[in-house]
Design a protein around this motif. Structure first.
Motif, PDB file in Angstrom:
ATOM      1  N   GLY A 266       0.837  -1.194   0.000  1.00  0.00           N
ATOM      2  CA  GLY A 266       0.000   0.000   0.000  1.00  0.00           C
ATOM      3  C   GLY A 266       0.873   1.246   0.000  1.00  0.00           C
ATOM      4  O   GLY A 266       1.764   1.399  -0.846  1.00  0.00           O
ATOM      5  N   THR A 267       0.641   2.124   0.974  1.00  0.00           N
ATOM      6  CA  THR A 267       1.477   3.324   1.089  1.00  0.00           C
ATOM      7  C   THR A 267       2.582   3.142   2.130  1.00  0.00           C
ATOM      8  O   THR A 267       3.187   4.117   2.574  1.00  0.00           O
ATOM      9  CB  THR A 267       0.624   4.550   1.459  1.00  0.00           C
ATOM     10  N   ALA A 268       2.837   1.897   2.522  1.00  0.00           N
ATOM     11  CA  ALA A 268       3.914   1.599   3.479  1.00  0.00           C
ATOM     12  C   ALA A 268       5.168   1.150   2.730  1.00  0.00           C
ATOM     13  O   ALA A 268       5.097   0.376   1.774  1.00  0.00           O
ATOM     14  CB  ALA A 268       3.471   0.513   4.452  1.00  0.00           C
ATOM     15  N   ILE A 269       6.311   1.654   3.178  1.00  0.00           N
ATOM     16  CA  ILE A 269       7.607   1.301   2.596  1.00  0.00           C
ATOM     17  C   ILE A 269       8.528   0.847   3.720  1.00  0.00           C
ATOM     18  O   ILE A 269       8.634   1.534   4.740  1.00  0.00           O
ATOM     19  CB  ILE A 269       8.243   2.494   1.866  1.00  0.00           C
ATOM     20  N   SER A 270       9.198  -0.291   3.533  1.00  0.00           N
ATOM     21  CA  SER A 270      10.072  -0.834   4.572  1.00  0.00           C
ATOM     22  C   SER A 270      11.487  -1.005   4.037  1.00  0.00           C
ATOM     23  O   SER A 270      11.694  -1.312   2.857  1.00  0.00           O
ATOM     24  CB  SER A 270       9.557  -2.190   5.066  1.00  0.00           C
ATOM     25  N   ILE A 271      12.455  -0.784   4.936  1.00  0.00           N
ATOM     26  CA  ILE A 271      13.864  -0.905   4.596  1.00  0.00           C
ATOM     27  C   ILE A 271      14.597  -1.551   5.758  1.00  0.00           C
ATOM     28  O   ILE A 271      14.185  -1.411   6.918  1.00  0.00           O
ATOM     29  CB  ILE A 271      14.468   0.496   4.275  1.00  0.00           C
TER      30      ILE A 271
END
Length: 335
Positions: free
Chosen positions: A118-123
């Motif tokens: 969705g509008t979540a970004i993980s690093i």
């Protein structure tokens, strides 16, 4: 500054940030708050929210966490992702709307794996980055916006803007102008690294008013001054909402637009989070002396308004050098 703060917060050395009078007014708490939650040690003026700011080594690694952003902001998102390069565990940023994604594309071009939902970004922390052989930076659509508007509203205009970045997270200006009836054509579409690029052909057109709000704002907030000029020449009323972010830019741009542009054509009403612009042929344009507030976008937009209207004298015009040093020379070559 905000991106550098994210990159330097995890490091084991002291970093001190300062800047000009404009930067000293800008709110940094929106970046410092999530970085502090990761374990960063950041101190500054006005309750650790304004320059000058010092980043002191935390003495341990930053900890990844999930941050639900109250407002979509590419600068805040980027600062957190860059800090996440050095943090333990997973760092996730959740936006209410997608903001510009240049940082994500650049990180991926350096071999960083990002996870999207969705509008979540993980690093996650990276052992090593791999630089691409060549990075080609396309022209900035925020700078092209002034010419897009000028060519749209000045009769018998035709302009080809070459090598402009058309990243979909930045092209709100094209969507709004097209919705107003602008004659804009994308040609020679291609990719420059991970960024989409095109040449943009724009011809003068009869514009009409429109309305837009918070959902598109992350894609065009910097172009609101230029869009205001298009709305002043368009038939009918244009209503802009959800633009409260403009009040904490280099200056309060909502108030600046109302106070200064009304000197040239009295047709703008400022609201708490936006503008109401009465456009059309009934508007009376006059010459005026307007103040730029030392804000590059206000100065360039005043110049476009003066070129399309009856002229303007701009106080503190040299601030255009912040983002577009050759602006006046290129304007002189067109007019």
């Amino acid at each position: 500054l905000r991106l550098m703060m994210g990159m330097l917060a995890p490091q084991d050395f002291v970093s001190v940030f300062t800047g000009d009078s404009s930067l000293h007014k800008r709110p940094m708490g929106r970046v410092i708050k999530p970085l502090s939650r990761m374990g960063a040690n950041i101190v500054g003026r006005a309750g650790n929210t304004k320059l000058p700011i010092t980043v002191v080594p935390a003495g341990k690694k930053l900890q990844g966490f999930t941050y639900d952003m109250p407002v979509a902001s590419a600068q805040v998102k980027s600062a957190i992702l860059l800090a996440g390069l050095f943090a333990e565990g997973t760092t996730t940023v959740v936006e209410p709307y997608q903001s510009r994604n240049h940082t994500e594309l650049m990180l991926e071009s350096f071999g960083v794996k990002l996870d999207y939902e969705g509008t979540a970004i993980s690093i996650q922390a990276q052992d090593k980055l791999t630089a691409p052989e060549k990075i080609v930076v396309p022209g900035d659509i925020s700078s092209a916006a002034f010419w897009l508007v000028a060519a749209s509203v000045i009769p018998d205009s035709e302009l080809l803007l070459k090598n402009v970045g058309i990243n979909p997270t930045r092209t709100g200006i094209l969507d709004v102008l097209n919705d107003m009836g602008a004659d804009i054509t994308l040609t020679n579409e291609r990719s420059s690294g991970s960024e989409p690029v095109a040449d943009i052909l724009v011809r003068s057109a009869s514009l009409h008013g429109t309305s837009f709000g918070a959902d598109i704002m992350p894609r065009l907030v910097d172009e609101i001054p230029a869009i205001t000029v298009a709305a002043m020449f368009a038939e009918g009323e244009t209503v802009i909402t959800g633009a409260g972010e403009l009040r904490v830019k280099e200056t309060d741009r909502i108030q600046a637009i109302s106070d200064q542009f009304n000197k040239l054509c009295e047709c703008i009403t400022a609201t708490e989070d936006g503008l109401i612009i009465r456009g059309g042929s009934q508007n009376v344009w006059r010459q005026g002396t307007c103040f730029s507030y030392d804000d590059h976008r206000i100065a360039m937009t005043l110049a476009i308004a003066g070129m399309a209207g009856n002229g303007v004298e701009i106080e503190q015009p040299d601030c255009v050098a912040i983002s577009y040093p050759s602006f006046y020379e290129e304007m002189a070559g067109l007019y």
